[in-house]
Design a protein around this motif. Sequence first.
Motif, short mmCIF file in Angstrom:
data_model
loop_
_atom_site.label_atom_id
_atom_site.label_comp_id
_atom_site.label_asym_id
_atom_site.label_seq_id
_atom_site.Cartn_x
_atom_site.Cartn_y
_atom_site.Cartn_z
N ILE A 192 0.89 -1.16 0.00
CA ILE A 192 0.00 0.00 0.00
C ILE A 192 0.92 1.21 0.00
CG2 ILE A 192 -1.76 1.24 1.29
CD1 ILE A 192 -2.63 -1.54 2.41
N GLU A 193 0.88 1.96 -1.09
CA GLU A 193 1.84 3.04 -1.31
C GLU A 193 1.14 4.31 -1.76
OE1 GLU A 193 4.70 1.69 -4.21
OE2 GLU A 193 4.98 -0.24 -3.19
N PRO A 194 1.78 5.47 -1.51
CA PRO A 194 1.19 6.71 -2.02
C PRO A 194 1.15 6.72 -3.54
CG PRO A 194 3.38 7.12 -1.08
CD PRO A 194 3.05 5.68 -0.81
N ALA A 195 0.11 7.32 -4.08
CA ALA A 195 -0.03 7.42 -5.53
C ALA A 195 1.09 8.28 -6.11
CB ALA A 195 -1.38 8.01 -5.90
N HIS A 196 1.46 7.94 -7.31
CA HIS A 196 2.45 8.67 -8.10
C HIS A 196 1.74 9.15 -9.36
CE1 HIS A 196 5.76 6.95 -5.70
NE2 HIS A 196 5.03 5.86 -5.68
N PRO A 197 2.39 9.97 -10.16
CA PRO A 197 1.75 10.34 -11.43
C PRO A 197 1.35 9.08 -12.20
CG PRO A 197 3.65 11.72 -11.06
CD PRO A 197 3.68 10.67 -9.98
N PHE A 198 0.17 9.12 -12.78
CA PHE A 198 -0.37 8.00 -13.55
C PHE A 198 -0.35 8.38 -15.02
CE2 PHE A 198 -3.69 5.59 -15.62
CZ PHE A 198 -3.54 4.31 -15.08
N TYR A 199 0.25 7.53 -15.83
CA TYR A 199 0.36 7.78 -17.26
C TYR A 199 -0.48 6.76 -18.03
CZ TYR A 199 4.32 10.48 -15.63
OH TYR A 199 5.12 11.37 -14.95
N LYS A 200 -1.38 7.26 -18.83
CA LYS A 200 -2.24 6.39 -19.62
C LYS A 200 -1.40 5.57 -20.59
CE LYS A 200 -6.23 6.53 -22.74
NZ LYS A 200 -7.19 7.39 -23.44
N ALA A 201 -1.69 4.28 -20.67
CA ALA A 201 -0.99 3.40 -21.61
C ALA A 201 -1.46 3.67 -23.03
CB ALA A 201 -1.24 1.94 -21.24
N GLU A 202 -0.75 3.11 -23.97
CA GLU A 202 -1.08 3.25 -25.38
C GLU A 202 -2.53 2.81 -25.62
OE1 GLU A 202 3.32 2.54 -24.88
OE2 GLU A 202 1.51 1.76 -23.98
N GLU A 203 -3.13 3.36 -26.65
CA GLU A 203 -4.56 3.13 -26.93
C GLU A 203 -4.89 1.65 -27.12
OE1 GLU A 203 -8.34 3.95 -26.82
OE2 GLU A 203 -6.80 5.46 -26.41
N TYR A 204 -3.99 0.90 -27.73
CA TYR A 204 -4.31 -0.51 -27.97
C TYR A 204 -4.44 -1.31 -26.68
CZ TYR A 204 0.67 -1.81 -27.49
OH TYR A 204 1.95 -2.02 -27.04
N HIS A 205 -3.95 -0.79 -25.56
CA HIS A 205 -4.12 -1.46 -24.26
C HIS A 205 -5.46 -1.12 -23.59
CE1 HIS A 205 -0.13 -3.14 -24.06
NE2 HIS A 205 0.44 -1.96 -24.19
N GLN A 206 -6.09 -0.05 -24.00
CA GLN A 206 -7.34 0.38 -23.37
C GLN A 206 -8.48 -0.56 -23.76
OE1 GLN A 206 -6.91 2.68 -21.06
NE2 GLN A 206 -4.81 2.95 -21.79
N ASP A 207 -9.25 -0.98 -22.76
CA ASP A 207 -10.40 -1.87 -22.99
C ASP A 207 -10.03 -3.09 -23.81
OD1 ASP A 207 -12.23 -0.23 -21.59
OD2 ASP A 207 -12.40 1.07 -23.34
N PHE A 208 -8.86 -3.65 -23.54
CA PHE A 208 -8.36 -4.78 -24.31
C PHE A 208 -9.34 -5.95 -24.29
CE2 PHE A 208 -5.71 -8.45 -25.29
CZ PHE A 208 -5.00 -7.99 -26.38
N TYR A 209 -9.98 -6.17 -23.15
CA TYR A 209 -10.90 -7.30 -23.04
C TYR A 209 -12.09 -7.17 -24.00
CZ TYR A 209 -14.56 -4.90 -20.31
OH TYR A 209 -15.57 -4.07 -19.90
N LYS A 210 -12.42 -5.94 -24.40
CA LYS A 210 -13.49 -5.73 -25.38
C LYS A 210 -12.96 -5.80 -26.81
CE LYS A 210 -16.13 -2.47 -22.51
NZ LYS A 210 -16.52 -1.05 -22.40
N LYS A 211 -11.84 -5.17 -27.04
CA LYS A 211 -11.28 -5.08 -28.40
C LYS A 211 -10.77 -6.42 -28.91
CE LYS A 211 -9.50 -0.38 -27.78
NZ LYS A 211 -8.25 0.37 -27.60
N GLU A 212 -10.15 -7.17 -28.01
CA GLU A 212 -9.51 -8.44 -28.39
C GLU A 212 -9.99 -9.53 -27.43
OE1 GLU A 212 -7.45 -8.93 -30.92
OE2 GLU A 212 -7.15 -6.84 -31.51
N SER A 213 -11.28 -9.77 -27.42
CA SER A 213 -11.87 -10.65 -26.40
C SER A 213 -11.32 -12.08 -26.46
CB SER A 213 -13.39 -10.64 -26.47
OG SER A 213 -13.84 -11.08 -27.72
N ALA A 214 -11.12 -12.63 -27.63
CA ALA A 214 -10.59 -14.00 -27.72
C ALA A 214 -9.18 -14.06 -27.14
CB ALA A 214 -10.61 -14.50 -29.16
#
Length: 178
Positions: free
Chosen positions: A134-156
């Motif tokens: 359990i650690e203090p939050a650090h800056p959060f950087y959004k990953a590349e678009e192909y990683h977003q909602d991967f379970y929907k985009k590439e469900s198989a």
Amino acid sequence: MSDKNFETAIFAGGCFWCMVKPFDSLPGIEKVVSGYTGGTVENPTYSQVTSGKTGHTEAVEITYDPSKISYEELVEIYWYQTDPTDAGGQFADRGDSYRPVIFYNSEDQKEKAEKSKKALEQSGKFSEPIVTSIEPAHPFYKAEEYHQDFYKKESAHYNRYSRGSGRVGFIEQNWGNQ
């Protein structure tokens, strides 16, 4: 509704692909973003993070409405997605970029996460120590678009990966149908 009614929670539990789906469709969840946090490089790329040289951890940032779902509920859901006894990564994903971490954004979140971790330790559910940090939050950087909602985009691919990595089996064996 304005953004001031939302809060964020940041959780790392191995591959971020597998950490989106459990939270994504819950009432009160505005969005779940895959990204990187805790490292030394601004706006790192996936290849930089997986090289192990930036200090980042794959994580998800969950934007939620606390009047509809509590931080405590989010932490509880988080536990059910992870092996809290494995500090060296999660399932087939090994190394610091896959370590389990609850990153807190406030003292209130820290207290609630620590209380939840203590309850899990005292439950006797696992014979090994609970090592999720359990650690203090650090800056959060959004990953590349192909990683977003991967379970929907590439469900198989996602389904093969989540099962093949050992995650699904572990969850079924240790957490049941939560």
